[in-house]
Write a protein that holds these residues in place. Structure first.
Motif, PDB file in Angstrom:
ATOM      1  N   THR A 185       0.846  -1.186   0.000  1.00  0.00           N
ATOM      2  CA  THR A 185       0.000   0.000   0.000  1.00  0.00           C
ATOM      3  C   THR A 185       0.888   1.245   0.000  1.00  0.00           C
ATOM      4  OG1 THR A 185      -1.751  -1.149   1.208  1.00  0.00           O
ATOM      5  CG2 THR A 185      -1.778   1.258   1.246  1.00  0.00           C
ATOM      6  N   ILE A 186       0.867   1.971  -1.110  1.00  0.00           N
ATOM      7  CA  ILE A 186       1.664   3.187  -1.246  1.00  0.00           C
ATOM      8  C   ILE A 186       0.809   4.246  -1.928  1.00  0.00           C
ATOM      9  CG2 ILE A 186       3.839   1.923  -1.432  1.00  0.00           C
ATOM     10  CD1 ILE A 186       3.743   2.537  -4.476  1.00  0.00           C
ATOM     11  N   ILE A 187       1.324   5.464  -1.970  1.00  0.00           N
ATOM     12  CA  ILE A 187       0.691   6.523  -2.742  1.00  0.00           C
ATOM     13  C   ILE A 187       1.198   6.401  -4.177  1.00  0.00           C
ATOM     14  CG2 ILE A 187       0.451   9.008  -3.034  1.00  0.00           C
ATOM     15  CD1 ILE A 187       0.936   9.294  -0.022  1.00  0.00           C
ATOM     16  N   GLY A 188       0.318   6.034  -5.102  1.00  0.00           N
ATOM     17  CA  GLY A 188       0.718   5.864  -6.489  1.00  0.00           C
ATOM     18  C   GLY A 188       0.666   4.418  -6.931  1.00  0.00           C
ATOM     19  N   ASP A 189       1.065   4.191  -8.173  1.00  0.00           N
ATOM     20  CA  ASP A 189       1.015   2.869  -8.791  1.00  0.00           C
ATOM     21  C   ASP A 189       2.439   2.403  -9.063  1.00  0.00           C
ATOM     22  OD1 ASP A 189       0.676   0.612 -10.308  1.00  0.00           O
ATOM     23  OD2 ASP A 189      -0.629   1.521 -11.802  1.00  0.00           O
ATOM     24  N   ALA A 190       2.889   1.372  -8.347  1.00  0.00           N
ATOM     25  CA  ALA A 190       4.265   0.901  -8.476  1.00  0.00           C
ATOM     26  C   ALA A 190       4.588   0.418  -9.883  1.00  0.00           C
ATOM     27  CB  ALA A 190       4.524  -0.219  -7.467  1.00  0.00           C
ATOM     28  N   ARG A 191       3.605  -0.112 -10.591  1.00  0.00           N
ATOM     29  CA  ARG A 191       3.859  -0.658 -11.919  1.00  0.00           C
ATOM     30  C   ARG A 191       4.242   0.426 -12.928  1.00  0.00           C
ATOM     31  NH1 ARG A 191       2.008  -5.791 -13.011  1.00  0.00           N
ATOM     32  NH2 ARG A 191       1.361  -5.247 -15.133  1.00  0.00           N
ATOM     33  N   MET A 192       3.903   1.687 -12.631  1.00  0.00           N
ATOM     34  CA  MET A 192       4.246   2.793 -13.530  1.00  0.00           C
ATOM     35  C   MET A 192       5.709   3.206 -13.387  1.00  0.00           C
ATOM     36  SD  MET A 192       1.449   3.746 -15.195  1.00  0.00           S
ATOM     37  CE  MET A 192       1.587   5.498 -15.557  1.00  0.00           C
ATOM     38  N   HIS A 193       6.395   2.623 -12.425  1.00  0.00           N
ATOM     39  CA  HIS A 193       7.760   3.075 -12.137  1.00  0.00           C
ATOM     40  C   HIS A 193       8.750   1.903 -12.069  1.00  0.00           C
ATOM     41  CE1 HIS A 193       5.685   6.785 -11.226  1.00  0.00           C
ATOM     42  NE2 HIS A 193       4.956   6.148 -10.326  1.00  0.00           N
ATOM     43  N   ARG A 194       8.414   0.815 -12.716  1.00  0.00           N
ATOM     44  CA  ARG A 194       9.279  -0.367 -12.695  1.00  0.00           C
ATOM     45  C   ARG A 194      10.471  -0.145 -13.618  1.00  0.00           C
ATOM     46  NH1 ARG A 194      11.294  -4.541 -10.796  1.00  0.00           N
ATOM     47  NH2 ARG A 194      10.315  -6.611 -10.817  1.00  0.00           N
ATOM     48  N   LEU A 195      11.616  -0.664 -13.221  1.00  0.00           N
ATOM     49  CA  LEU A 195      12.849  -0.555 -13.983  1.00  0.00           C
ATOM     50  C   LEU A 195      13.470  -1.932 -14.194  1.00  0.00           C
ATOM     51  CD1 LEU A 195      14.861   2.402 -12.376  1.00  0.00           C
ATOM     52  CD2 LEU A 195      14.208   2.246 -14.769  1.00  0.00           C
ATOM     53  N   ILE A 196      14.269  -2.051 -15.249  1.00  0.00           N
ATOM     54  CA  ILE A 196      15.218  -3.160 -15.335  1.00  0.00           C
ATOM     55  C   ILE A 196      16.502  -2.644 -14.698  1.00  0.00           C
ATOM     56  CG2 ILE A 196      16.561  -4.647 -16.846  1.00  0.00           C
ATOM     57  CD1 ILE A 196      14.312  -4.422 -18.901  1.00  0.00           C
ATOM     58  N   ARG A 197      16.965  -3.319 -13.680  1.00  0.00           N
ATOM     59  CA  ARG A 197      18.150  -2.873 -12.961  1.00  0.00           C
ATOM     60  C   ARG A 197      19.258  -3.909 -13.125  1.00  0.00           C
ATOM     61  NH1 ARG A 197      20.588  -4.131  -8.342  1.00  0.00           N
ATOM     62  NH2 ARG A 197      21.725  -2.514  -7.190  1.00  0.00           N
ATOM     63  N   ARG A 198      20.404  -3.446 -13.551  1.00  0.00           N
ATOM     64  CA  ARG A 198      21.545  -4.350 -13.715  1.00  0.00           C
ATOM     65  C   ARG A 198      22.741  -3.765 -12.986  1.00  0.00           C
ATOM     66  NH1 ARG A 198      21.257  -4.833 -18.937  1.00  0.00           N
ATOM     67  NH2 ARG A 198      19.688  -6.436 -18.701  1.00  0.00           N
ATOM     68  N   GLY A 199      23.108  -4.360 -11.870  1.00  0.00           N
ATOM     69  CA  GLY A 199      24.228  -3.875 -11.074  1.00  0.00           C
ATOM     70  C   GLY A 199      25.434  -4.778 -11.202  1.00  0.00           C
ATOM     71  N   THR A 200      26.618  -4.176 -11.303  1.00  0.00           N
ATOM     72  CA  THR A 200      27.868  -4.932 -11.365  1.00  0.00           C
ATOM     73  C   THR A 200      28.866  -4.279 -10.417  1.00  0.00           C
ATOM     74  OG1 THR A 200      28.458  -3.620 -13.328  1.00  0.00           O
ATOM     75  CG2 THR A 200      27.589  -5.834 -13.699  1.00  0.00           C
ATOM     76  N   THR A 201      29.720  -5.069  -9.827  1.00  0.00           N
ATOM     77  CA  THR A 201      30.618  -4.615  -8.769  1.00  0.00           C
ATOM     78  C   THR A 201      32.002  -4.277  -9.316  1.00  0.00           C
ATOM     79  OG1 THR A 201      29.456  -5.904  -7.080  1.00  0.00           O
ATOM     80  CG2 THR A 201      31.727  -5.312  -6.613  1.00  0.00           C
ATOM     81  N   TYR A 202      32.573  -3.202  -8.812  1.00  0.00           N
ATOM     82  CA  TYR A 202      33.960  -2.887  -9.142  1.00  0.00           C
ATOM     83  C   TYR A 202      34.758  -2.710  -7.852  1.00  0.00           C
ATOM     84  CZ  TYR A 202      33.324   2.078  -7.927  1.00  0.00           C
ATOM     85  OH  TYR A 202      33.091   3.253  -7.249  1.00  0.00           O
ATOM     86  N   GLY A 203      36.056  -2.924  -7.953  1.00  0.00           N
ATOM     87  CA  GLY A 203      36.944  -2.714  -6.821  1.00  0.00           C
ATOM     88  C   GLY A 203      37.025  -3.912  -5.898  1.00  0.00           C
ATOM     89  N   PRO A 204      38.021  -3.908  -4.995  1.00  0.00           N
ATOM     90  CA  PRO A 204      38.219  -5.023  -4.067  1.00  0.00           C
ATOM     91  C   PRO A 204      37.271  -4.935  -2.884  1.00  0.00           C
ATOM     92  CG  PRO A 204      39.853  -3.339  -3.637  1.00  0.00           C
ATOM     93  CD  PRO A 204      39.052  -2.857  -4.830  1.00  0.00           C
ATOM     94  N   PRO A 205      36.955  -6.065  -2.275  1.00  0.00           N
ATOM     95  CA  PRO A 205      36.144  -6.007  -1.050  1.00  0.00           C
ATOM     96  C   PRO A 205      36.969  -5.473   0.107  1.00  0.00           C
ATOM     97  CG  PRO A 205      36.883  -8.253  -1.445  1.00  0.00           C
ATOM     98  CD  PRO A 205      37.325  -7.457  -2.634  1.00  0.00           C
ATOM     99  N   LEU A 206      36.310  -4.821   1.050  1.00  0.00           N
ATOM    100  CA  LEU A 206      36.968  -4.475   2.303  1.00  0.00           C
ATOM    101  C   LEU A 206      37.025  -5.750   3.140  1.00  0.00           C
ATOM    102  CD1 LEU A 206      38.117  -2.068   3.963  1.00  0.00           C
ATOM    103  CD2 LEU A 206      35.868  -1.902   5.050  1.00  0.00           C
ATOM    104  N   PRO A 207      38.207  -6.160   3.610  1.00  0.00           N
ATOM    105  CA  PRO A 207      38.309  -7.427   4.338  1.00  0.00           C
ATOM    106  C   PRO A 207      37.297  -7.529   5.482  1.00  0.00           C
ATOM    107  CG  PRO A 207      40.492  -6.562   3.871  1.00  0.00           C
ATOM    108  CD  PRO A 207      39.516  -5.494   3.469  1.00  0.00           C
ATOM    109  N   ASP A 208      36.827  -8.736   5.721  1.00  0.00           N
ATOM    110  CA  ASP A 208      35.855  -8.980   6.783  1.00  0.00           C
ATOM    111  C   ASP A 208      36.372  -8.455   8.119  1.00  0.00           C
ATOM    112  OD1 ASP A 208      34.195 -10.191   4.995  1.00  0.00           O
ATOM    113  OD2 ASP A 208      34.741 -12.247   5.549  1.00  0.00           O
ATOM    114  N   GLY A 209      35.478  -7.806   8.830  1.00  0.00           N
ATOM    115  CA  GLY A 209      35.805  -7.342  10.167  1.00  0.00           C
ATOM    116  C   GLY A 209      36.505  -6.003  10.236  1.00  0.00           C
ATOM    117  N   VAL A 210      36.978  -5.488   9.114  1.00  0.00           N
ATOM    118  CA  VAL A 210      37.686  -4.211   9.107  1.00  0.00           C
ATOM    119  C   VAL A 210      36.665  -3.075   9.206  1.00  0.00           C
ATOM    120  CG1 VAL A 210      39.147  -2.654   7.752  1.00  0.00           C
ATOM    121  CG2 VAL A 210      39.633  -5.110   7.802  1.00  0.00           C
ATOM    122  N   LEU A 211      36.900  -2.143  10.137  1.00  0.00           N
ATOM    123  CA  LEU A 211      35.973  -1.036  10.356  1.00  0.00           C
ATOM    124  C   LEU A 211      36.520   0.301   9.865  1.00  0.00           C
ATOM    125  CD1 LEU A 211      34.658  -1.831  13.960  1.00  0.00           C
ATOM    126  CD2 LEU A 211      33.589  -2.374  11.776  1.00  0.00           C
TER     127      LEU A 211
END
Length: 450
Positions: free
Chosen positions: A327-353
């Motif tokens: 339940t939202i204000i508006g019609d979600a189907r009017m704003h649908r996108l094809i989204r394609r995401g791809t990652t660049y760069g190295p991961p930050l090592p686990d646990g590093v803050l």
């Protein structure tokens, strides 16, 4: 529509053989890829480039095995079409948003502060980007083969040169730099023989994604002229987004008291667990088996058992980007996108803050037939505003521009939880609006005459 067949309730048949593969097919999993921007200094050289690229550019749907695939896609900015010598009456027929470009509309889509165009990476927003090539494949051997075929089209030309390159690849974890599985959701497009990832989603009219077909309003939208140029094309918002992984981890740590609470808070902000399991189906703990199951990990709606957001908050990232039947204000189907995401760069090592200074993040390609009411609407109204869900002071907890003053509400019983002082976890490094033509349009562009 001479090449489409009206089949009553099933709508029209999309001329998929004329649609570039990069427009509708999901990326492979795993994937490797490369993005290249080119500048055209001589229109004759630019047209010669297209004649070389057309045999390389894939069309239609992927093969039976979605994970064994590769393709090249070719798109143009407004300045690129002008550099090729496209007639003025055709250039003027493109929508205003495309003609102005993403940088000129930065305030509208929330690219402010550190994300403002004056801080963008060169050549984004300079007008020098004319042609955008993307090459995606399921392994390095396929990628190298396709990249070499694409390079052969422009190497040796003094009138066309590469001005930017970006390698992308799926991390060994299979997740984004923030630690979450991506690329799960793909719309069910009417007239395209490629099922969506949500079996509960009714087919969305093809005209929402591909020009030349009726959209959700029941009309065929205006498209660039002549017909051969516009038909079977689409628009692409290309974005380079840096992720502040250290800030993300620090915020989660500061607002929880255990590893379990930290994982749950992250999931509440994203809407999925790291494995890809949605909170709508796994509200209490991660379920890696569910997350890995392509038949189940996107098989849900919100209104039936989570309209108030006790499982997946209404302000969570995936619910803002695609509210489904909530339940939202508006019609979600009017704003649908094809989204394609791809990652660049190295991961930050686990646990590093602490931030290690490395560049890492996402190259996003957001495709649709209506730049203003799809990409721009989602960015302005759903990501950087909360009016549509009754929270006008809140932004997308992951993708919104917060600047250290953001808030996010998490529905809980008996009392909701409200987090404050959110930093911005993502920073825009640059973006361009591109037009991805059909194959007939590519041939038309290649054969332009002075």
């Amino acid at each position: 529509m001479d090449a489409t067949a009206n089949s009553g309730t099933t709508g029209v048949r999309v001329e998929i053989e004329d649609v570039q593969s990069g427009a509708v097919r999901p990326r492979p999993v795993p994937y490797v890829g490369k993005y290249l921007f080119l500048r055209v200094d001589d229109r004759h050289a630019g047209r010669a480039l297209l004649r070389q690229l057309i045999p390389v550019t894939a069309s239609g749907l992927p093969g039976v095995d979605l994970d064994q695939d590769a393709w090249v896609a070719v798109a143009f900015t407004y300045q690129g079409l002008a550099a090729l010598g496209v007639p003025r009456e055709s250039l003027d027929s493109f929508p205003q948003a495309f003609r102005e470009g993403m940088a000129a509309r930065a305030d509208r889509i929330g690219d402010v502060g550190d994300s403002a165009p004056e801080h963008w990476e060169t050549p984004f927003g300079t007008g020098d980007v004319h042609v955008a090539l993307s090459v995606l494949a399921s392994d390095e051997a396929q990628l190298d083969k396709e990249v070499q075929r694409a390079r052969a089209a422009y190497q040796g030309s003094s009138g066309v040169r590469v001005i930017w390159e970006q390698d992308v690849r799926q991390l060994p974890t299979g997740r984004t730099t923030l630690g979450f599985r991506d690329g799960i959701s793909h719309p069910n497009i009417e007239g395209v023989e490629l099922p969506g990832t949500n079996p509960r989603e009714a087919p969305i009219k093809a005209g929402e994604f591909i020009l030349g077909y009726p959209d959700e309003t029941g009309h065929v939208p205006a498209m660039p002229t002549p017909d051969v140029l516009g038909r079977n094309g689409t628009y692409v918002a290309v974005r380079k987004i840096h992720t502040n992984v250290a800030a993300w981890r620090q915020y989660l740590r500061a607002n929880t008291s255990s590893a379990e609470e930290e994982a749950l808070l992250a999931a509440k902000m994203v809407g999925r667990w790291p494995s890809g399991a949605p909170l709508a189906l796994a509200p209490e703990r991660d379920d890696p088996e569910l997350g890995a199951d392509r038949r189940r990990n996107n098989d849900f709606l919100y209104r039936e058992n989570d309209d108030r957001g006790f499982r997946c908050p209404a302000g969570a990232h995936i619910r803002r980007i695609n509210p489904r039947d909530a339940t939202i204000i508006g019609d979600a189907r009017m704003h649908r996108l094809i989204r394609r995401g791809t990652t660049y760069g190295p991961p930050l090592p686990d646990g590093v803050l602490e931030d290690d200074g490395a560049e890492r993040g996402l190259i996003g390609a957001f495709l649709g037939a209506h730049l203003e009411r799809q990409f721009e609407f989602i960015k302005s109204e759903w990501v950087n505003d909360g009016n549509f869900i009754g929270s006008p002071g809140e932004k997308d907890p992951v993708a919104g521009h917060h600047g250290g003053t953001g808030t996010v509400t998490i529905p809980e019983k008996p009392i909701r939880r409200r987090l404050r002082n959110l930093p911005s976890f993502v920073v825009t490094r640059g973006g361009e609006y591109c037009f991805l033509p059909g194959l007939r349009a590519l041939r038309w562009l290649a054969e332009l005459e002075d």
